[in-house]
Design an enzyme around this catalytic site. Structure first.
Site, PDB file in Angstrom:
ATOM      1  CE  LYS A 239      -8.833  25.324  27.857  1.00 12.18           C
ATOM      2  NZ  LYS A 239      -7.604  25.665  27.114  1.00 12.18           N
TER       3      LYS A 239
ATOM      4  CE  LYS B 243      -9.228  21.186  26.742  1.00 11.03           C
ATOM      5  NZ  LYS B 243      -8.441  21.793  25.633  1.00 11.03           N
TER       6      LYS B 243
ATOM      7  CG  ASP C  29     -10.009  24.700  24.111  1.00 10.14           C
ATOM      8  OD1 ASP C  29     -10.232  24.884  22.886  1.00 10.14           O
ATOM      9  OD2 ASP C  29      -8.933  24.234  24.537  1.00 10.14           O
TER      10      ASP C  29
ATOM     11  N   GLY D 174      -1.694  25.196  28.015  1.00  9.47           N
ATOM     12  CA  GLY D 174      -0.933  24.075  28.550  1.00  9.47           C
ATOM     13  C   GLY D 174      -1.107  22.855  27.674  1.00  9.47           C
TER      14      GLY D 174
END
Ligand SMILES: [Mg+2]
Length: 368
Positions: free
Chosen positions: A161, A163, A189, A291
């Site tokens: 993933k 950012k 994200d 998380g």
């Protein structure tokens, strides 16, 4: 179960490397550790609020204040306390879900340890291992990013993933696809960094076959997400917006998301997290476990939750060494891209008194 006291500890753990998201850079993790002492067992919980109110309105010092001044005294008046009574007893206090989640986990852990039941079994887990993804922060350069991703893939992480934020989106995604190929499970994200008018920018991510775009718009902008979902092909996943099972049901009904990132620490605890899971399963919406840079306490509980049947996408349930040189519990270690679900009673791990002491900034003790 009878409570004799609750300890609230502010800890600060250095991160192995700075972690940058669209809302800022962190070099250490300030967090809360809550210990509930009962006549049956001791239970541990973790508060996921950050030092500053940037990810959400909550922050560590506010959490300490909420717990010591309002939440813990309210629990002292509950007869035959167990975890199912925590949320109803605290419902009159608006918001502060991270603080509520921390105390509920400590009570739940104490209750389950007293009964000898693992949290995974209590929640309805169906797996003994969970697939692990990793969240990769915003970097200063593409080569630096590619080195980081290569390292995580070598460690065995099964999903990456990235950012993103305006100016760091299409190019890093393209670079990762070019270097590592189309088979890598890849998602992004934005942590609310875009606006409704940015749909054309986000549509430029469509050719890269991402699993999802997570929380592109403001947490309160469900309608904006629903409109965006009609113009971009990549599935929209919500994180910050999903603060409860009702919020999840609303978002799904509006078409604001087709995937949900469940973070127990953000929604008021593991019992509400399970309700979100159930709402999503009933609507055929896949979920995964996010998380909040948890220590071993929250990580253990997240791994238990991620073993529920609706968690069909790899979570951000990384190994302890992704964030910390030394965890306060026994470390979680990635094996073949998975973490094992703890099998002991409660959360199944216990902080080392010495490791905990080393990172403790201050401690409050409330006697019942
Ligand atoms: Mg997120």
């Amino acid at each position: 179960m009878k409570l004799s006291g609750i300890e609230v500890r502010v800890i600060e753990m250095p991160l192995v490397s700075p972690f940058r998201t669209s809302f800022g850079v962190a070099t250490s993790r300030e967090a809360l550790v809550v210990r509930a002492v009962t006549d049956e067992a001791e239970g541990w919980g973790e508060g996921v609020a950050m030092r500053d109110p940037l990810y959400s309105s909550e922050y560590v010092e506010a959490s300490v204040d909420m717990l010591t001044r309002f939440l813990i005294p309210a629990l002292a008046r509950v007869p035959d306390l167990d975890a199912s009574k925590v949320a109803p007893a605290l419902a009159k206090f608006k918001g502060h879900r991270m603080s509520k989640g921390a105390i509920e986990l400590a009570i739940l852990d104490a209750e389950l340890r007293g009964k000898g039941v693992p949290l995974s079994r209590e929640l309805g887990a169906v797996r003994s291992k969970v697939d692990c993804g990793v969240s990769v922060g915003i970097m200063d350069s593409i080569p630096e990013l590619l080195d980081a991703v290569a390292g995580y893939l070598d460690e065995g992480y099964v999903r990456i993933k990235l950012k993103i934020e305006p100016g760091w989106d299409v190019e890093p995604v393209r670079a990762v696809r070019e270097r590592f190929g189309d088979d890598v499970l890849l998602q992004v994200d934005a942590n609310t960094a875009y606006h409704r008018g940015d749909a054309h920018l986000l549509a430029r991510l469509d050719p890269f076959d991402l699993l999802l775009i997570e929380q592109p718009l403001d947490e309160e902008d469900l309608l904006g997400h629903a409109q965006l979902a009609k113009t971009v092909r990549t599935p929209i996943c919500l994180d910050e917006s999903v603060v409860s099972a009702r919020a999840a049901a609303d978002a799904i009904a509006l078409g604001a998301c087709s995937i949900v990132n469940i973070k127990p620490g953000r929604v008021g605890g593991y019992l509400e997290a399970r309700r979100i899971h159930d709402v999503c399963v009933a609507n055929d919406v896949p979920v995964w476990c996010g998380g909040m840079l948890e220590t071993g306490i929250g990580r253990a509980a997240n791994v238990a939750l991620a073993a529920l049947p609706g968690f069909t996408l790899p979570g951000d349930t990384s190994g302890s060494n992704r964030y910390y040189t030394r965890d306060i519990t026994e470390p979680f270690v990635i094996e073949d891209g998975t973490l094992s679900v703890p099998t002991g009673p409660g959360i199944g791990v216990t902080p080392s008194p010495e490791a905990l002491e080393e990172v403790t900034v201050r401690t409050e003790w409330i006697t019942f």
